[in-house]
Design a protein around this motif. Structure first.
Motif, PDB file in Angstrom:
ATOM      1  N   ARG A 108      -7.090  -3.006  -3.369  1.00  0.00           N
ATOM      2  CA  ARG A 108      -8.110  -2.891  -4.421  1.00  0.00           C
ATOM      3  C   ARG A 108      -7.423  -2.721  -5.769  1.00  0.00           C
ATOM      4  N   ALA A 114     -11.008  -6.907  -3.374  1.00  0.00           N
ATOM      5  CA  ALA A 114     -12.391  -6.440  -3.328  1.00  0.00           C
ATOM      6  C   ALA A 114     -12.415  -4.980  -2.890  1.00  0.00           C
ATOM      7  N   PRO A 115     -13.137  -4.119  -3.596  1.00  0.00           N
ATOM      8  CA  PRO A 115     -13.809  -4.441  -4.851  1.00  0.00           C
ATOM      9  C   PRO A 115     -12.822  -4.471  -6.018  1.00  0.00           C
ATOM     10  N   LYS A 119     -12.715  -3.111  -9.766  1.00  0.00           N
ATOM     11  CA  LYS A 119     -13.433  -2.138 -10.590  1.00  0.00           C
ATOM     12  C   LYS A 119     -12.984  -2.256 -12.045  1.00  0.00           C
ATOM     13  N   VAL A 156     -17.410  -3.865  -9.935  1.00  0.00           N
ATOM     14  CA  VAL A 156     -17.915  -2.498 -10.017  1.00  0.00           C
ATOM     15  C   VAL A 156     -17.545  -1.951 -11.394  1.00  0.00           C
TER      16      VAL A 156
END
Length: 329
Positions: A121, A159-160, A162, A189
Motif C-alpha cells: 500500500r 491498493a488502496p 491513500k 482514499v
C-alpha cells in the motif's frame, strides 16, 4: 507462526505492532509545514542505518509483536536501491503489512519495482490540485510529477492508494471538496490531516480544526463509519455508495494516544517513542558495534518502558524542536 517471545508492550498496556521506518531524513521538496526554508541540518548518509542493520533489527522485533512497517523519510524514494530493502523486509516472518509514504515525485519510475518487491500500500502527500499552490507549499512545481506517480501506482496494482492532505486554514481549506471529488473519480482514499506543531514550521502552519469539517462532510455527503486497511490513527468514514472512504487524522482536536500502537525509527537508528515527546533510544550504536540479540531485546524492553502516555501538542506546542523529517514521517 509467531513466536511466544514477550510482546512489545508499553507500560500502559498498548501493544506496539507498527513501526514507521525512516530510511533518510532528506527530501527533494521543502513543504512549508515540514522542513524550514534554507534548512541544512541533515544527517550525513554514513550515519543512516545500512540495509543489513535494518533487516536485523526488524528480524528481532517481528517475533516479539511487530506486524506492520511503513517506509518513510524525509522522502524515502531518495534512498538509493529502496526496492532491495523492501524485498528483504517483506519476507521476514511475522511482517504482515509493508507500506510506503511518499511525495510521489519519483514514483513514476519506482512504483512497479516497489510493488514487485512486496510493498502493498502507499500513501501519497498531495495538499492541492492547483499547480501554483503545490509549488507554494512544496517549494517546487511538481504537481505533474505527483499525478504521473499516482497513475503509475494504479498501474502497478497498489491498493488502496491513500491521499494525505494536510488541511490548512487560508491555504488549501477551500479545496477540500475538490479533493473529495478527485478521490472519488480516481478511486483513492482521502485522509485529511491536522497540521502538527513539529518544529517552527509545524507551529507556523495555519492550523485547521477538522471537527467542523468532518461534521459538514458527514451531513453533506451522508458519511457513515467505515473500516480501511492500515494500522494508523485515521478515523474513517465512507459515502453510502462506498465510492469514497475518507479518514480524519486529528492529533490536536481529538487525539488518539490511548490506542497508539506505533513507534518511529529515524534514519540513524534513533527510536522515538512518541511524535510529540522527547523520549528516545539510540539503536544505531548497538547495531554498529555488533551487539548481541539479547542486548538488542533488552534495549527494546527499555524503549517500551519509555513510551509516554500521550503527547502534549495542545499544552506545550513549543516542546518539540526537531522537524518532522528528522523524526521519521
Amino acid at each position: 507462526m509467531r513466536s511466544q517471545a514477550p510482546l512489545l508492550v508499553d507500560t500502559f498496556g498498548r501493544r506496539i505492532e507498527y513501526l514507521r521506518l525512516s530510511v533518510t531524513d532528506r527530501c527533494d521538496l521543502r513543504c512549508t509545514y515540514c522542513i524550514p526554508s534554507g534548512f541544512r541540518g541533515f544527517q550525513e548518509p554514513a550515519s543512516w542505518l545500512r540495509f543489513d542493520e535494518i533487516e536485523r533489527l526488524i528480524s528481532i522485533m517481528a517475533p516479539r509483536g511487530l506486524k506492520r512497517i511503513r517506509l518513510t523519510g524525509g522522502e524515502p524514494l531518495v534512498r538509493r536501491d529502496l526496492p532491495n530493502l523492501a524485498a528483504r523486509l517483506a519476507v521476514i516472518p511475522g511482517i504482515d503489512d509493508l507500506s510506503l509514504s511518499t511525495n510521489a515525485t519519483r514514483l513514476q519510475v519506482l512504483a512497479a519495482p516497489l510493488r514487485e518487491a512486496g510493498v502493498q500500500r502507499i500513501n501519497v502527500s498531495l495538499d492541492s490540485l492547483r499547480a501554483e499552490r503545490v509549488a507554494a507549499i512544496c517549494g517546487r512545481d511538481v504537481l505533474a510529477n505527483i499525478l504521473a506517480g499516482l497513475e503509475a501506482a494504479k498501474q502497478a496494482g497498489f491498493a488502496p492508494i491513500k491521499i494525505n492532505m494536510v488541511a490548512m486554514r487560508g491555504v488549501n481549506d477551500d479545496e477540500i471538496d475538490e479533493m473529495v471529488d478527485f478521490c472519488i473519480e480516481q478511486g483513492f482514499v482521502l485522509r485529511l490531516i491536522e497540521a502538527m506543531p513539529m518544529g517552527a514550521t509545524g507551529r507556523n502552519a495555519q492550523y485547521l480544526d477538522l471537527q467542523p469539517v468532518r461534521r459538514r462532510l458527514q451531513q453533506e455527503r451522508g458519511l457513515v463509519a467505515a473500516d480501511v486497511p492500515g494500522g494508523g490513527p485515521a478515523r474513517y468514514m465512507k459515502t453510502p455508495d462506498a465510492r469514497l472512504s475518507i479518514g480524519f487524522i486529528t492529533p490536536l482536536s481529538e487525539h488518539f494516544c490511548a490506542t497508539c500502537n506505533r513507534v518511529r525509527l529515524a534514519a540513524d537508528g534513533t527510536m522515538y517513542l512518541c511524535l510529540g515527546q522527547r523520549e528516545q533510544l539510540a539503536f544505531g550504536p548497538l547495531l554498529r558495534r555488533g551487539a548481541s540479540d539479547d542486548e538488542i531485546v533488552g534495549a527494546l524492553r527499555s524503549a517500551m518502558s519509555l513510551k509516554p502516555e500521550r503527547h502534549e501538542f495542545n499544552e506545550k506546542p513549543e516542546k518539540i524542536s526537531r522537524i518532522m523529517a528528522a523524526t521519521g514521517g
